[in-house]
Design a protein around this motif. Structure first.
Motif: not given
Ligand SMILES: Nc1ncnc2c1ncn2[C@@H]1O[C@H](COP(=O)(O)OP(=O)(O)O)[C@@H](O)[C@H]1O
Ligand SMILES: [Mg+2]
Length: 262
Positions: A24-34, A47-51, A54-57
């Motif tokens: 199964t897939f877990l969507e950690a981040l969606s359409d993140t622009s910064l 909040p915890s678990g919002c990615g 993951t984004l820093l990595r």
């Protein structure tokens, strides 16, 4: 008139999916622009678990994106880069090496000149308030001192960008406050671009030029808040009316998330 400068870190429509063992897939981040401008201090809260980690990595090139692009100075990220320094939540120091030898790791990996690296390592230990501890081992240091050693190591190869993932999360409130002010001093002395993830609204407002508020998983930037509070900042910054107003505003997002999760 000059055009608006190209951001140093440009994150566009980034998505990240993880695949579990069961398929199964877990969507950690969606359409993140910064977009992060050079020499900016940006904090990410959410909040915890919002990615956030993951984004820093992904910015650090340690993780691939599932969609979208991340560019640094106009160049897409293909893997780890030497102009980035990383600080993790728990300082990962090598227990069998002294503080000095830990700080020197990036210089060894990058095969930098050893005489000038030694001098720089000593200068950095001084900068983070650890002069006199160069020959100690990590288990002889307090949590705050270990994290300062990790920060010195992240600065060793003089990266333009410093990525910090909840670097002070494990520290007690007083040490944390002291470390916040210490980091501000280091940042002001070195003028690097910093992206710092934190759970603390106060920490974000004290440190940053701009706060990116992430939505609950799958995360994305739901709000960008500028922090127009004069520098240098100090412990007294917390009683600045702008600080208090922004803290209330940020808190209201977290309250809304909690209510939505009920
Ligand atoms: N390597 C991985 N494999 C599978 N799922 C992962 C992996 N890394 C993170 N996740 C999941 O992705 C989501 C985001 O994680 P993370 O980036 O650590 O969030 P945060 O730092 O905001 O708390 C979480 O649900 C987490 O369990
Ligand atoms: Mg995290």
């Amino acid at each position: 008139m000059t055009a608006v400068a190209r951001p140093l870190i440009d994150i566009r429509d980034v998505r990240k999916q993880f695949r579990s063992r069961s398929g199964t897939f877990l969507e950690a981040l969606s359409d993140t622009s910064l977009a992060v401008q050079a020499k900016q201090f940006l904090c990410i809260v959410g909040p915890s678990g919002c990615g956030k980690s993951t984004l820093l990595r992904m910015i650090a090139g340690l993780e691939t994106v599932s969609g979208g692009t991340i560019e640094i100075d106009g160049v897409p990220i293909l893997g780890p880069r030497r102009d980035i320094g990383l600080v993790f939540q728990s300082p990962v120091l090598l227990p069998w090496r002294t503080v000095l030898k830990n700080v020197l790791v990036p210089a060894e990996v990058l095969k930098l000149n050893s005489t000038s690296s030694q001098k720089r390592a000593h200068d950095l230990l001084k900068l983070v308030g650890l002069d006199g501890f160069a020959d100690r081992y990590p288990d002889e240091l307090s949590g705050g001192m270990k994290q300062r050693a990790a920060i010195a190591r992240a600065l060793m190869h003089d990266p333009d960008i410093l990525l910090m993932d909840e670097p002070f999360g494990a520290l007690d409130a007083l040490t944390r406050e002291a470390m916040n002010l210490e980091l501000l001093r280091i940042w002001q002395a070195s003028t690097k671009t910093v992206v710092l993830v934190t759970h603390s609204i106060e920490e974000a407002l004290l440190l940053s030029d701009r706060v990116a508020v992430f939505a609950p998983r799958p995360g994305f930037v739901r709000e960008l808040i500028d922090v127009p509070i004069a520098r240098p900042r100090s412990a007294a910054t917390r009683s600045d009316p702008v600080f208090i107003r922004l803290a209330e505003k940020l808190r209201s997002y977290f309250e809304a998330d909690k209510d939505a999760g009920k």
